[in-house]
Design a protein around this motif. Structure first.
Motif, PDB file in Angstrom:
ATOM      1  N   THR A   1       0.825  -1.204   0.000  1.00 57.83           N
ATOM      2  CA  THR A   1       0.000   0.000   0.000  1.00 57.83           C
ATOM      3  C   THR A   1       0.859   1.253   0.000  1.00 57.83           C
ATOM      4  O   THR A   1       1.871   1.317   0.690  1.00 57.83           O
ATOM      5  CB  THR A   1      -0.912   0.026   1.245  1.00 57.83           C
ATOM      6  N   VAL A   2       0.418   2.248  -0.788  1.00 59.18           N
ATOM      7  CA  VAL A   2       1.021   3.577  -0.766  1.00 59.18           C
ATOM      8  C   VAL A   2      -0.109   4.583  -0.571  1.00 59.18           C
ATOM      9  O   VAL A   2      -1.069   4.612  -1.341  1.00 59.18           O
ATOM     10  CB  VAL A   2       1.781   3.892  -2.068  1.00 59.18           C
ATOM     11  N   VAL A   3      -0.015   5.390   0.501  1.00 64.45           N
ATOM     12  CA  VAL A   3      -1.015   6.422   0.780  1.00 64.45           C
ATOM     13  C   VAL A   3      -0.316   7.765   0.774  1.00 64.45           C
ATOM     14  O   VAL A   3       0.719   7.935   1.435  1.00 64.45           O
ATOM     15  CB  VAL A   3      -1.691   6.189   2.149  1.00 64.45           C
ATOM     16  N   THR A   4      -0.873   8.729   0.009  1.00 65.57           N
ATOM     17  CA  THR A   4      -0.307  10.072  -0.020  1.00 65.57           C
ATOM     18  C   THR A   4      -1.387  11.083   0.344  1.00 65.57           C
ATOM     19  O   THR A   4      -2.563  10.895   0.043  1.00 65.57           O
ATOM     20  CB  THR A   4       0.269  10.401  -1.405  1.00 65.57           C
ATOM     21  N   ALA A   5      -0.981  12.168   1.005  1.00 67.31           N
ATOM     22  CA  ALA A   5      -1.893  13.245   1.386  1.00 67.31           C
ATOM     23  C   ALA A   5      -1.055  14.459   1.756  1.00 67.31           C
ATOM     24  O   ALA A   5       0.157  14.351   1.991  1.00 67.31           O
ATOM     25  CB  ALA A   5      -2.782  12.827   2.568  1.00 67.31           C
ATOM     26  N   GLN A   6      -1.684  15.612   1.796  1.00 76.15           N
ATOM     27  CA  GLN A   6      -0.970  16.808   2.230  1.00 76.15           C
ATOM     28  C   GLN A   6      -0.812  16.836   3.749  1.00 76.15           C
ATOM     29  O   GLN A   6       0.182  17.330   4.258  1.00 76.15           O
ATOM     30  CB  GLN A   6      -1.703  18.063   1.737  1.00 76.15           C
ATOM     31  N   ASP A   7      -1.820  16.329   4.462  1.00 77.86           N
ATOM     32  CA  ASP A   7      -1.777  16.339   5.927  1.00 77.86           C
ATOM     33  C   ASP A   7      -2.368  15.039   6.468  1.00 77.86           C
ATOM     34  O   ASP A   7      -3.325  14.501   5.896  1.00 77.86           O
ATOM     35  CB  ASP A   7      -2.578  17.517   6.494  1.00 77.86           C
ATOM     36  N   VAL A   8      -1.799  14.555   7.571  1.00 80.29           N
ATOM     37  CA  VAL A   8      -2.316  13.390   8.284  1.00 80.29           C
ATOM     38  C   VAL A   8      -2.417  13.749   9.760  1.00 80.29           C
ATOM     39  O   VAL A   8      -1.454  14.244  10.357  1.00 80.29           O
ATOM     40  CB  VAL A   8      -1.416  12.151   8.099  1.00 80.29           C
ATOM     41  N   ASN A   9      -3.595  13.505  10.353  1.00 77.90           N
ATOM     42  CA  ASN A   9      -3.829  13.801  11.768  1.00 77.90           C
ATOM     43  C   ASN A   9      -4.398  12.551  12.419  1.00 77.90           C
ATOM     44  O   ASN A   9      -5.476  12.084  12.035  1.00 77.90           O
ATOM     45  CB  ASN A   9      -4.809  14.973  11.908  1.00 77.90           C
ATOM     46  N   ALA A  10      -3.679  11.996  13.391  1.00 79.28           N
ATOM     47  CA  ALA A  10      -4.096  10.761  14.053  1.00 79.28           C
ATOM     48  C   ALA A  10      -4.287  11.010  15.540  1.00 79.28           C
ATOM     49  O   ALA A  10      -3.471  11.692  16.180  1.00 79.28           O
ATOM     50  CB  ALA A  10      -3.071   9.653  13.832  1.00 79.28           C
ATOM     51  N   ARG A  11      -5.379  10.461  16.102  1.00 84.74           N
ATOM     52  CA  ARG A  11      -5.647  10.559  17.540  1.00 84.74           C
ATOM     53  C   ARG A  11      -5.619   9.153  18.145  1.00 84.74           C
ATOM     54  O   ARG A  11      -6.031   8.187  17.496  1.00 84.74           O
ATOM     55  CB  ARG A  11      -6.999  11.214  17.796  1.00 84.74           C
ATOM     56  N   PHE A  12      -5.193   9.086  19.413  1.00 91.32           N
ATOM     57  CA  PHE A  12      -4.980   7.796  20.051  1.00 91.32           C
ATOM     58  C   PHE A  12      -5.714   7.736  21.386  1.00 91.32           C
ATOM     59  O   PHE A  12      -5.843   8.737  22.094  1.00 91.32           O
ATOM     60  CB  PHE A  12      -3.490   7.545  20.271  1.00 91.32           C
ATOM     61  N   ALA A  13      -6.189   6.537  21.709  1.00 89.71           N
ATOM     62  CA  ALA A  13      -6.821   6.301  23.005  1.00 89.71           C
ATOM     63  C   ALA A  13      -5.735   6.014  24.041  1.00 89.71           C
ATOM     64  O   ALA A  13      -4.616   5.596  23.711  1.00 89.71           O
ATOM     65  CB  ALA A  13      -7.797   5.135  22.911  1.00 89.71           C
ATOM     66  N   HIS A  14      -6.073   6.244  25.315  1.00 85.44           N
ATOM     67  CA  HIS A  14      -5.103   5.990  26.381  1.00 85.44           C
ATOM     68  C   HIS A  14      -4.937   4.489  26.562  1.00 85.44           C
ATOM     69  O   HIS A  14      -5.902   3.765  26.777  1.00 85.44           O
ATOM     70  CB  HIS A  14      -5.579   6.621  27.689  1.00 85.44           C
ATOM     71  N   GLY A  15      -3.712   4.013  26.403  1.00 85.27           N
ATOM     72  CA  GLY A  15      -3.480   2.588  26.543  1.00 85.27           C
ATOM     73  C   GLY A  15      -2.189   2.277  27.233  1.00 85.27           C
ATOM     74  O   GLY A  15      -1.431   1.418  26.797  1.00 85.27           O
ATOM     75  N   GLY A  16      -1.906   2.987  28.305  1.00 85.86           N
ATOM     76  CA  GLY A  16      -0.671   2.710  29.030  1.00 85.86           C
ATOM     77  C   GLY A  16       0.525   3.075  28.183  1.00 85.86           C
ATOM     78  O   GLY A  16       0.675   4.205  27.738  1.00 85.86           O
ATOM     79  N   SER A  17       1.387   2.136  27.916  1.00 87.45           N
ATOM     80  CA  SER A  17       2.579   2.394  27.123  1.00 87.45           C
ATOM     81  C   SER A  17       2.359   2.141  25.644  1.00 87.45           C
ATOM     82  O   SER A  17       3.288   2.220  24.862  1.00 87.45           O
ATOM     83  CB  SER A  17       3.719   1.497  27.626  1.00 87.45           C
ATOM     84  N   SER A  18       1.134   1.814  25.246  1.00 90.70           N
ATOM     85  CA  SER A  18       0.862   1.500  23.858  1.00 90.70           C
ATOM     86  C   SER A  18       0.166   2.661  23.164  1.00 90.70           C
ATOM     87  O   SER A  18      -0.559   3.432  23.779  1.00 90.70           O
ATOM     88  CB  SER A  18      -0.037   0.251  23.753  1.00 90.70           C
ATOM     89  N   ALA A  19       0.408   2.810  21.877  1.00 87.07           N
ATOM     90  CA  ALA A  19      -0.291   3.790  21.052  1.00 87.07           C
ATOM     91  C   ALA A  19      -1.463   3.091  20.381  1.00 87.07           C
ATOM     92  O   ALA A  19      -1.270   2.280  19.482  1.00 87.07           O
ATOM     93  CB  ALA A  19       0.651   4.369  19.997  1.00 87.07           C
ATOM     94  N   ILE A  20      -2.671   3.367  20.855  1.00 86.29           N
ATOM     95  CA  ILE A  20      -3.864   2.692  20.340  1.00 86.29           C
ATOM     96  C   ILE A  20      -4.650   3.699  19.516  1.00 86.29           C
ATOM     97  O   ILE A  20      -5.268   4.619  20.047  1.00 86.29           O
ATOM     98  CB  ILE A  20      -4.731   2.132  21.480  1.00 86.29           C
ATOM     99  N   LEU A  21      -4.616   3.547  18.223  1.00 81.55           N
ATOM    100  CA  LEU A  21      -5.233   4.510  17.316  1.00 81.55           C
ATOM    101  C   LEU A  21      -6.750   4.427  17.391  1.00 81.55           C
ATOM    102  O   LEU A  21      -7.333   3.346  17.351  1.00 81.55           O
ATOM    103  CB  LEU A  21      -4.772   4.228  15.884  1.00 81.55           C
ATOM    104  N   GLU A  22      -7.416   5.600  17.527  1.00 79.53           N
ATOM    105  CA  GLU A  22      -8.876   5.632  17.515  1.00 79.53           C
ATOM    106  C   GLU A  22      -9.431   6.459  16.367  1.00 79.53           C
ATOM    107  O   GLU A  22     -10.606   6.339  16.023  1.00 79.53           O
ATOM    108  CB  GLU A  22      -9.427   6.153  18.837  1.00 79.53           C
ATOM    109  N   ARG A  23      -8.608   7.310  15.731  1.00 83.30           N
ATOM    110  CA  ARG A  23      -9.090   8.059  14.576  1.00 83.30           C
ATOM    111  C   ARG A  23      -7.901   8.607  13.801  1.00 83.30           C
ATOM    112  O   ARG A  23      -6.909   9.050  14.390  1.00 83.30           O
ATOM    113  CB  ARG A  23      -9.996   9.207  15.006  1.00 83.30           C
TER     114      ARG A  23
END
Length: 749
Positions: free
Chosen positions: A258-280
């Motif tokens: 997969t190749v994804v291109t965009a001008q901007d990427v904004n990712a939000r994460f849920a609280h998961g201790g030491s893990s990055a858990i993506l929610e949006r």
């Protein structure tokens, strides 16, 4: 007594700040048992007030040790944020226990060269952000400041590193030609011009162009402008729990498929201790995704995840603005597309990859257009797909669904893949195209609803129905009613040329509206005074084609018209009318006899009608009336009434086997008329009463007879009295009467 004035307390003047700079040269090394940092030189700036560093710069020493992920793990979390937006969530490695990393071990500071400390008159720029202590480590010429952490399995290098003790701001610096590099063995590598981390605020930033890649190099993220991250803060220190990550400037996310291109990427994460858990994750500006299965482009894409425990799963993807998707010969464009996602248990690829997901439902809105390489297409304002139920809903004003062969239009169109059916619950149209797709050969319209099942071949429609078929340029056949039910069967392989589709339409196979022949149909008119009708028109190219008057016409009307293809029978189980007209002139003198019976014939009845096309006969009963007008000028018109009437038609019977509604070449020409029961006939001034009459339109002669001793009577105003007989021959063209069996004569006593 007046109170004595209280003297003011003396104001204490604030102590002045003193600033110093310390320069360490000749090589510097800062080390703990599991980690070390090396530079060519180091500088430290400090503010002292009364020989002390002001504020709470070191107040945090009583708090727990800062999380291990402060520098390398925190920076590498950016990679997790961006990659997950394109290829599903990847959990961060667990943060090791501080004891196991030896964070509390003694720190050694070694300087190989001279150390210079001197005061400064003014506040140095390095302390301009509010720091009371700042440290800078630098490399000279082409050398690099290097660091490694054997506990975190991390290492990296930069041109310089700065740290503000009060603001807790850590910065790794470089430039486009010599960017900073940080590598975490378990996560990957970050390359950027300048990287800063607010260890107290949790805000990090990578300025300029940058690159994130995983340890294998198969997955990477690049950007041209900058990347920003926000980490959760606890006890005044940044943790490794990522809350948000933003990358901008020609962002590119890539893995092996997969190749994804965009001008901007904004990712939000849920609280998961030491893990990055993506929610949006939101991608904006010229968004494009290229995978092994297809492509998708849009102005904006929004991917939302369901968080369960320490992992998340994509469940909704929304693409908006100039959306275009293409996959395996299928294309779709829309203003917006929403897709419900779920893990694909049957996928062979990694469950965390995009190939491990499947679309369970999708909704496209705003000028939707869909097409496939095989010619299938759909257009509407909204197209909804239920992949689990295998149904498609098209809404529009109107929407259309079709193939190269046929197009269905309606404000609501429902497709059911399991049942291989289509339903239009409202007004709509159906256009059937020719085999080359160059012209319309049949059009159907209705104002109520229409359903068709390809599995059963059953078709039903109601509400002001009109079906117009033009299988050939000189043919136009029309059905009208307010209710139609039909059954179409698949044409056997190799049998397509001998069968008829719709009304007189000779066709082979196709996807929609083709590859089937009419087996049975019922057309009804129940809501108005106008009857249902079947009209067959034929035109002459010599006379101007379809724009001129038809040269042949067949019109059948009744409240109900039934067609049975298996029996080759048309029936009207009630009062009705049949009009046959053949206005073709004789072409040569030798063909005069053949064309003698041509003209028009109108039949009315109050009982029922049965038209057997194999036998070439139409049988009618109860108050039957016929008016026959031959085409030739020297032929007489005939009016006839009877209780029962059977009309035979010219033409080869084998030509009638194609379909109940397909017209044989000479079918409009009457061959015989058999009338029975209370027969009345008129031609010119002559009238006749009989019990039975056999009429031959070709010769214009009627054979009339009486039953049970009755009389046949002919009235002629030009004769002195009526002519009676048991049987007689009557020439309707000349008026001549020939008695075959005279009436019995009774002599007076």
């Amino acid at each position: 007594p007046a109170s004595a004035a209280t003297p003011d307390k003396p104001r204490r003047e604030p102590e002045p700040s003193q600033f110093y700079i310390a320069l360490f040269e000749g090589g510097v090394e800062i080390a703990q048992p599991n980690r070390n940092l090396m530079a060519d030189r180091a500088m430290a700036w400090v503010e002292l007030i009364g020989s002390r560093i002001p504020g709470d710069t070191f107040a945090q020493q009583d708090h727990p040790a800062p999380p291990v992920s402060v520098i390398p793990a925190g920076i590498l979390s950016i990679e997790r944020a961006l990659l997950t937006a394109a290829i599903a969530n990847i959990a961060q490695p667990e943060t090791p226990d501080p004891e196991s990393l030896g964070l509390n071990e003694p720190i050694s500071f070694e300087c190989a060269g001279p150390v210079t400390v001197r005061p400064m008159r003014d506040r140095p720029a390095a302390l301009g952000g509010g720091d009371a202590l700042a440290v800078r480590l630098e490399a000279i010429d082409d050398a690099r400041v290097t660091f490694d952490d054997r506990g975190l399995l991390a290492e990296g290098d930069a041109d310089w590193i700065e740290y503000g003790a009060t603001t807790k701001l850590l910065t790794l610096g470089g430039d486009r030609d010599h960017p900073t590099r940080t590598t975490l063995e378990a996560s990957g590598t970050l390359v950027a011009e300048t990287v800063s981390l607010g260890l107290a605020t949790g805000v990090g930033q990578a300025l300029g162009a940058g690159l994130l890649s995983d340890p294998t190099g198969d997955r990477s993220v690049t950007w041209n402008d900058q990347a920003d991250v926000v980490f959760r803060v606890e006890n005044g220190w940044m943790t490794g729990s990522l809350e948000q990550a933003i990358a901008s400037g020609a962002v590119r996310l890539q893995d092996s498929t997969t190749v994804v291109t965009a001008q901007d990427v904004n990712a939000r994460f849920a609280h998961g201790g030491s893990s990055a858990i993506l929610e949006r994750a939101v991608l904006a500006g010229d968004v494009r995704a290229d995978t092994s299965r297809g492509t998708l482009s849009a102005d904006r894409a929004d991917i939302r995840f369901i968080v369960e425990g320490d992992r998340s799963t994509p469940h909704l993807a929304i693409a908006t603005g100039n959306v275009r998707g293409e996959q395996e010969g299928r294309r779709i464009t829309a203003d917006q597309i929403e897709a419900d996602l779920a893990p694909d248990a049957g996928a062979e690829s990694d469950e965390n990859s995009a190939d491990g997901l499947r679309v369970t439902a999708a909704r496209a809105n705003g000028t939707v257009s869909y097409d496939r390489d095989d010619g299938t297409f759909a257009q509407g304002e909204t197209v909804s797909v239920d992949a689990l139920g295998k149904t498609v809903l098209v809404l529009g004003s109107p929407g259309t669904v079709g193939t190269r062969d046929a197009i269905v239009s309606g404000f609501r169109i429902e497709l059911d893949d399991d049942n291989r059916s289509i339903a239009v619950p409202g007004r709509g149209t159906l256009d059937v195209r020719g085999e080359q797709g160059d012209r319309t050969i049949a059009t159907a319209s209705w104002t109520g609803s229409m359903t068709y099942s390809d599995a059963t071949g059953a078709l039903a429609a109601d509400g002001a129905i009109e079906i117009v078929s033009t299988p050939e340029p000189l043919q136009r056949d029309t059905l009208r009613g307010d209710r139609i039910e039909a059954v179409l069967e698949a044409i056997p392989e190799g049998d397509g040329e001998d069968n008829v589709q719709l009304i007189g339409e000779r066709r082979g196979g196709s996807d929609l509206g083709g590859g089937r022949r009419l087996v049975a149909a019922v057309v009804e008119q129940t809501e108005s005074d106008q009857p249902a009708s079947a009209e067959l028109l034929r035109f002459s190219e010599i006379d101007g084609g379809p724009e001129s008057e038809p040269t042949r016409l067949t019109l059948l009307t009744g409240r109900t018209i039934r067609a049975d293809d298996a029996a080759g029978v048309l029936t009207v189980p009630g009062a009705g009318r049949l009009l046959l007209a053949d206005r073709r002139p004789p072409e040569t003198a030798s063909a005069q006899d053949e064309n003698a019976s041509r003209g028009s014939a109108l039949f009315d009845w109050e009982g029922s009608m049965r038209f057997d096309r194999r036998e070439g006969q139409a049988a009618m009963d109860r108050r039957v009336r016929m008016v026959h007008r031959p085409l030739a000028d020297d032929r007489a018109s005939v009016e006839l009434e009877a209780e029962r009437l059977t009309a035979g038609f010219l033409g080869d019977a084998s030509a009638r086997l194609t379909s109940p509604l397909a017209e044989a070449e000479n079918e409009a020409a009457i061959e015989t008329v058999l009338a029975r029961g209370a027969v009345w006939a008129r031609s010119g001034a002559q009238q006749m009463l009989a019990d039975a009459l056999d009429y031959d339109p070709a010769t214009g002669v009627a054979n009339a007879s009486a039953a049970d001793g009755g009389w046949v009577t002919i009235f002629d105003p030009n004769q002195g009295g009526p002519v009676t007989a048991e049987q007689l021959l009557w020439s309707l063209d000349t008026g001549r009467v020939e008695v075959v069996r005279p009436s019995p004569v009774t002599a007076p006593r």
